[in-house]
Design a protein around this motif. Structure first.
Motif, PDB file in Angstrom:
ATOM      1  N   TRP A   1       0.871  -1.175  -0.240  1.00 53.91           N
ATOM      2  CA  TRP A   1       0.024  -0.244  -0.134  1.00 53.91           C
ATOM      3  C   TRP A   1       1.165   1.394  -0.047  1.00 53.91           C
ATOM      4  O   TRP A   1       0.597   2.227  -0.591  1.00 53.91           O
ATOM      5  CB  TRP A   1      -0.857  -0.099   1.100  1.00 53.91           C
ATOM      6  N   SER A   2       2.020   1.250   0.497  1.00 51.61           N
ATOM      7  CA  SER A   2       3.009   2.342   0.514  1.00 51.61           C
ATOM      8  C   SER A   2       3.460   2.480  -0.699  1.00 51.61           C
ATOM      9  O   SER A   2       3.485   3.783  -1.085  1.00 51.61           O
ATOM     10  CB  SER A   2       4.165   2.006   1.528  1.00 51.61           C
TER      11      SER A   2
ATOM     12  N   HIS B   1       3.538   8.809   5.450  1.00 48.20           N
ATOM     13  CA  HIS B   1       2.161   8.351   4.156  1.00 48.20           C
ATOM     14  C   HIS B   1       1.387   9.395   4.136  1.00 48.20           C
ATOM     15  O   HIS B   1       0.842   9.686   2.899  1.00 48.20           O
ATOM     16  CB  HIS B   1       1.801   7.032   4.968  1.00 48.20           C
TER      17      HIS B   1
END
Length: 217
Positions: A95-96, A165
């Protein structure tokens, strides 16, 4: 040789070389130096346009080349380099990496759109822009060094990575949102330069003392 090599593009070329050095530094986990090279590229970008406009007899080809080469440089300096730095700082999950990819894509879209609209604007108006449309991609050269320098304030490395993030996702989104942002004045630019320079100096020369001081509080 093809291309233009006069003083109007020298800072753009220096900025690109700085970004390459930053990518090498981040790849070998010399993250403080990677942040330095990112900030230095941002410093070059702040003044390259002003220097280019001092040449009053620039041809249309030189102006158009300057627009294109500046954006090509920016995607490396403020797109690819921050992605590599953030990956090495802990954005290495699926997801990063998706967030990093979308950040890079947003920067690419913004720069392509800027090239089209800036060429049109210069043909109609000329002179320097008074407003940005959306957040300039160079903003990451300010946001990431400042976040890095306050990282000892976070209670854990995970908290810092979560904040990283959020910053990357937010900055990337602001690249492509349609809003007007006034260009900073000379005094505001100097203040930004001073703040980022101070942050970079702390990172390079007082990092261990800074972390130790905060741990003792």
């Amino acid at each position: 040789m093809i291309g233009f090599y006069d003083y109007t593009v020298i800072l753009t070329y220096i900025s690109f070389i700085s970004a390459v050095a930053g990518i090498f530094s981040a790849s070998t986990m010399n993250l403080r130096w990677a942040i330095f090279f990112l900030a230095f590229s941002g410093l070059c970008d702040m003044f390259d346009g002003k220097i280019a406009r001092t040449k009053k007899n620039r041809t249309d080809d030189e102006k158009n080349f300057g627009i294109q080469i500046d954006s090509l440089c920016d995607i490396v300096c403020f797109g690819v380099l921050p992605i590599v730095i953030c990956y090495k700082l802990g954005m290495d999950r699926i997801w990063s990496m998706a967030i990093l990819a979308l950040y890079g894509l947003a920067g690419l879209i913004r720069l392509g759109y800027f090239n089209v609209m800036e060429a049109k604007r210069q043909a109609e108006e000329g002179g320097a822009r008074k407003y940005y449309q959306g957040l300039p991609i160079t903003s990451m050269a300010i946001a990431l060094p400042l976040l890095f320098v306050v990282s000892p304030l976070f209670p854990s490395h995970m908290a810092f990575v979560v904040s990283l993030h959020v910053v990357v996702a937010l900055v990337g989104l602001l690249f492509i949102l349609n809003f007007r942002l006034r260009k900073p004045s000379v005094k505001e630019v100097l203040f930004i330069v001073a703040a980022v320079t101070l942050a970079v100096l702390v990172i390079l020369f007082a990092w261990h003392s800074w972390r130790s001081l905060l741990k003792g509080i």
